[in-house]
Design an enzyme around this catalytic site. Structure first.
Site, mmCIF file in Angstrom:
data_model
loop_
_atom_site.group_PDB
_atom_site.id
_atom_site.type_symbol
_atom_site.label_atom_id
_atom_site.label_comp_id
_atom_site.label_asym_id
_atom_site.label_seq_id
_atom_site.Cartn_x
_atom_site.Cartn_y
_atom_site.Cartn_z
ATOM 1 C CD GLU A 120 57.422 135.315 -66.028
ATOM 2 O OE1 GLU A 120 57.602 136.409 -66.521
ATOM 3 O OE2 GLU A 120 56.552 134.783 -65.732
ATOM 4 C CD GLU A 178 61.927 138.999 -64.224
ATOM 5 O OE1 GLU A 178 60.892 138.783 -64.598
ATOM 6 O OE2 GLU A 178 62.573 140.090 -64.455
ATOM 7 C CD GLU A 238 54.671 139.757 -63.803
ATOM 8 O OE1 GLU A 238 54.960 138.570 -64.282
ATOM 9 O OE2 GLU A 238 55.290 140.732 -64.647
ATOM 10 C CE LYS A 289 49.735 141.131 -63.214
ATOM 11 N NZ LYS A 289 49.021 140.665 -64.382
ATOM 12 C CG ASP A 290 52.103 149.250 -63.936
ATOM 13 O OD1 ASP A 290 52.188 148.140 -64.734
ATOM 14 O OD2 ASP A 290 51.111 150.118 -64.259
#
Length: 135
Positions: free
Chosen positions: A34, A75, A82, A101-102
């Site tokens: 990521e 995060e 995700e 996800k949003d």
């Protein structure tokens, strides 16, 4: 099923060291995969360096470390959401998957905004004072 055929990661972790190894592996994975996590860590390290430069008080350190770790944890949670959505949808678009996800990304954004506010409150007065002393 014979013991040697079982996947050890699907069993309950009975030993602290094994649990710790899995947790460290998870942190390494999110760091490696990521880009945003690497950015958050870089910014956190930069904020810590600034904390030493400006000699933060203990309560200021507590606020700074709180927001750094909150952003990193959010995060990781965002990445988990995700990955779960991608696994369940087999990487195909699904409107509920998109909402999940949003919302997870929104949680990271809100936490990052909070971190910026704390950083501004901690460092802008100190930077301003430094400018005043220089002039």
């Amino acid at each position: 099923m014979p013991m040697d055929l079982k996947d050890k990661q699907t069993e309950k972790n009975k030993h602290f060291i094994a649990s710790l190894e899995f947790a460290v592996q998870g942190i390494k994975t999110v760091f490696r995969e990521e880009r945003n996590m690497r950015t958050h860590i870089f910014m956190g390290v930069l904020a810590i360096i600034m904390g030493f430069i400006f000699r933060l008080a203990i309560t200021e350190w507590l606020w700074l470390l709180l927001v750094i770790f909150l952003v990193l944890v959010m995060e990781i949670i965002n990445t988990v959401f995700e990955n779960v959505v991608d696994m369940v949808t087999d990487f195909h678009f699904h409107p509920i998957g998109k909402k999940i996800k949003d919302m997870a990304a929104g949680a990271v954004l809100l936490t990052t905004f909070f971190a910026v506010v704390v950083g501004v409150l901690l460092f802008v007065p100190k930077i301003w004072q430094l400018i005043q002393d220089f002039l």
